[in-house]
Design a protein around this motif. Sequence first.
Motif, PDB file in Angstrom:
ATOM      1  N   ASP A  43       0.863  -1.025  -0.262  1.00 37.90           N
ATOM      2  CA  ASP A  43       0.153  -0.175  -0.066  1.00 37.90           C
ATOM      3  C   ASP A  43       1.232   1.205  -0.241  1.00 37.90           C
ATOM      4  O   ASP A  43       0.770   2.311   0.621  1.00 37.90           O
ATOM      5  CB  ASP A  43      -0.488   0.336   1.190  1.00 37.90           C
ATOM      6  N   ILE A  44       1.971   1.355  -0.825  1.00 32.48           N
ATOM      7  CA  ILE A  44       2.673   2.312  -1.323  1.00 32.48           C
ATOM      8  C   ILE A  44       2.403   3.188  -2.181  1.00 32.48           C
ATOM      9  O   ILE A  44       1.723   1.985  -3.574  1.00 32.48           O
ATOM     10  CB  ILE A  44       4.222   1.746  -1.121  1.00 32.48           C
ATOM     11  N   GLY A  45       2.497   3.965  -2.239  1.00 34.70           N
ATOM     12  CA  GLY A  45       1.587   5.557  -3.594  1.00 34.70           C
ATOM     13  C   GLY A  45       2.914   6.215  -4.590  1.00 34.70           C
ATOM     14  O   GLY A  45       4.032   5.829  -3.030  1.00 34.70           O
ATOM     15  N   GLY A  46       3.243   6.624  -5.870  1.00 35.89           N
ATOM     16  CA  GLY A  46       3.677   7.891  -5.517  1.00 35.89           C
ATOM     17  C   GLY A  46       4.187   7.784  -7.152  1.00 35.89           C
ATOM     18  O   GLY A  46       3.800   7.173  -7.210  1.00 35.89           O
ATOM     19  N   VAL A  47       5.440   8.628  -7.227  1.00 35.59           N
ATOM     20  CA  VAL A  47       5.463   9.245  -8.550  1.00 35.59           C
ATOM     21  C   VAL A  47       7.109   8.844  -8.863  1.00 35.59           C
ATOM     22  O   VAL A  47       8.178   9.213  -8.303  1.00 35.59           O
ATOM     23  CB  VAL A  47       5.053  10.125  -8.761  1.00 35.59           C
ATOM     24  N   LEU A  48       7.555   8.107 -10.539  1.00 39.29           N
ATOM     25  CA  LEU A  48       9.106   8.218 -10.379  1.00 39.29           C
ATOM     26  C   LEU A  48       9.534   8.936 -11.493  1.00 39.29           C
ATOM     27  O   LEU A  48       8.371   9.212 -12.567  1.00 39.29           O
ATOM     28  CB  LEU A  48       9.560   6.722 -10.787  1.00 39.29           C
ATOM     29  N   TYR A  49      10.686  10.012 -11.652  1.00 38.54           N
ATOM     30  CA  TYR A  49      11.140  10.305 -12.722  1.00 38.54           C
ATOM     31  C   TYR A  49      12.081  10.249 -13.036  1.00 38.54           C
ATOM     32  O   TYR A  49      13.203   9.661 -12.339  1.00 38.54           O
ATOM     33  CB  TYR A  49      10.387  12.655 -12.785  1.00 38.54           C
ATOM     34  N   PHE A  50      12.696   9.922 -14.099  1.00 36.77           N
ATOM     35  CA  PHE A  50      14.036   9.437 -14.564  1.00 36.77           C
ATOM     36  C   PHE A  50      14.383  10.855 -15.312  1.00 36.77           C
ATOM     37  O   PHE A  50      13.801  10.985 -17.278  1.00 36.77           O
ATOM     38  CB  PHE A  50      14.054   8.698 -14.840  1.00 36.77           C
ATOM     39  N   GLY A  51      15.155  11.510 -15.088  1.00 42.74           N
ATOM     40  CA  GLY A  51      15.619  12.627 -16.380  1.00 42.74           C
ATOM     41  C   GLY A  51      17.776  12.147 -16.679  1.00 42.74           C
ATOM     42  O   GLY A  51      18.292  12.724 -15.548  1.00 42.74           O
ATOM     43  N   ASP A  52      18.145  12.759 -17.495  1.00 44.84           N
ATOM     44  CA  ASP A  52      19.604  12.582 -16.949  1.00 44.84           C
ATOM     45  C   ASP A  52      20.780  11.840 -16.054  1.00 44.84           C
ATOM     46  O   ASP A  52      21.454  12.492 -15.564  1.00 44.84           O
ATOM     47  CB  ASP A  52      20.191  14.277 -17.034  1.00 44.84           C
ATOM     48  N   GLY A  53      20.155  10.684 -16.364  1.00 48.86           N
ATOM     49  CA  GLY A  53      21.177   9.778 -15.614  1.00 48.86           C
ATOM     50  C   GLY A  53      20.711   9.877 -14.190  1.00 48.86           C
ATOM     51  O   GLY A  53      20.648   9.429 -12.878  1.00 48.86           O
ATOM     52  N   TYR A  54      19.593  10.898 -13.805  1.00 49.53           N
ATOM     53  CA  TYR A  54      18.622  10.501 -12.202  1.00 49.53           C
ATOM     54  C   TYR A  54      17.344  10.481 -11.955  1.00 49.53           C
ATOM     55  O   TYR A  54      16.644  10.169 -13.400  1.00 49.53           O
ATOM     56  CB  TYR A  54      19.124  12.120 -11.989  1.00 49.53           C
ATOM     57  N   PHE A  55      16.999   9.817 -10.618  1.00 50.35           N
ATOM     58  CA  PHE A  55      15.745   9.516  -9.951  1.00 50.35           C
ATOM     59  C   PHE A  55      15.555  10.485  -9.259  1.00 50.35           C
ATOM     60  O   PHE A  55      15.852  11.226  -8.600  1.00 50.35           O
ATOM     61  CB  PHE A  55      16.406   8.020  -9.946  1.00 50.35           C
ATOM     62  N   PHE A  56      14.278  10.483 -10.059  1.00 43.80           N
ATOM     63  CA  PHE A  56      13.283  11.263  -8.725  1.00 43.80           C
ATOM     64  C   PHE A  56      12.258  11.262  -8.267  1.00 43.80           C
ATOM     65  O   PHE A  56      11.311  10.561  -8.975  1.00 43.80           O
ATOM     66  CB  PHE A  56      13.340  12.959  -9.003  1.00 43.80           C
ATOM     67  N   GLN A  57      12.069  10.591  -6.436  1.00 40.18           N
ATOM     68  CA  GLN A  57      11.094   9.095  -6.577  1.00 40.18           C
ATOM     69  C   GLN A  57      10.256  10.033  -5.375  1.00 40.18           C
ATOM     70  O   GLN A  57      10.978  10.213  -4.430  1.00 40.18           O
ATOM     71  CB  GLN A  57      11.660   8.291  -6.126  1.00 40.18           C
ATOM     72  N   VAL A  58       8.542  10.158  -5.518  1.00 36.37           N
ATOM     73  CA  VAL A  58       7.975   9.947  -4.384  1.00 36.37           C
ATOM     74  C   VAL A  58       7.242   8.932  -3.668  1.00 36.37           C
ATOM     75  O   VAL A  58       6.864   8.245  -4.737  1.00 36.37           O
ATOM     76  CB  VAL A  58       6.758  11.658  -4.768  1.00 36.37           C
ATOM     77  N   LEU A  59       8.094   8.584  -2.416  1.00 32.17           N
ATOM     78  CA  LEU A  59       6.735   7.182  -2.087  1.00 32.17           C
ATOM     79  C   LEU A  59       5.891   8.308  -0.713  1.00 32.17           C
ATOM     80  O   LEU A  59       6.635   8.681   0.181  1.00 32.17           O
ATOM     81  CB  LEU A  59       8.187   6.978  -1.062  1.00 32.17           C
ATOM     82  N   GLU A  60       5.097   7.027  -0.666  1.00 32.45           N
ATOM     83  CA  GLU A  60       4.133   7.906   0.509  1.00 32.45           C
ATOM     84  C   GLU A  60       2.787   6.591   1.609  1.00 32.45           C
ATOM     85  O   GLU A  60       2.794   5.784  -0.095  1.00 32.45           O
ATOM     86  CB  GLU A  60       2.729   8.377   0.018  1.00 32.45           C
ATOM     87  N   GLY A  61       2.915   6.734   1.923  1.00 32.01           N
ATOM     88  CA  GLY A  61       2.489   5.340   2.817  1.00 32.01           C
ATOM     89  C   GLY A  61       2.660   5.505   4.369  1.00 32.01           C
ATOM     90  O   GLY A  61       3.477   6.502   5.037  1.00 32.01           O
TER      91      GLY A  61
END
Length: 170
Positions: A43-61
Amino acid sequence: MSDLIQLVYASRATFKPAPNSQGVEPSVARILMQSRRNNSRVDIGGVLYFGDGYFFQVLEGGRTVVTETYERITSDPRHSDATILSLKNIRERGFNEWSMKYVPVDDAVRAFLAKRGERNFAPFKFSGGDVEALVRLLHAQGEGGATKAKRKWDLGGLLRAPALLNPFRR
């Protein structure tokens, strides 16, 4: 007090991204498939963005499962230099309908970067305000960079048809 948290982190990819194609980078597609499967179980939600060799991720739960998930990510050999950019208690989830939403590079993210005088995605340089602004932007973007449409597609198609961006809703 709510046990819900939002953890935002950035990391560097340890793999060399495939040449720019029409779809999701294959290593990122595998991470998305695994995240969506694992996150829906706990029961985790979130968003993943990948650009220029970097991950940016939001995890919620829940605090425990988000913390355990982040710890697994820090030991994942596909990530290096994982750094928490924001950690806060939340009353409700912003990404509650997504086990893991994916937003590719698009005009909105490029405009976000340009407004900050950046040409490349470099999340370790972001201020706290930049992190919050990007989270809001990613929330507003639909999967695949379109408007906030939530569609259920075949998750396996991410690897079979890399030209397609396949939203998967819990």
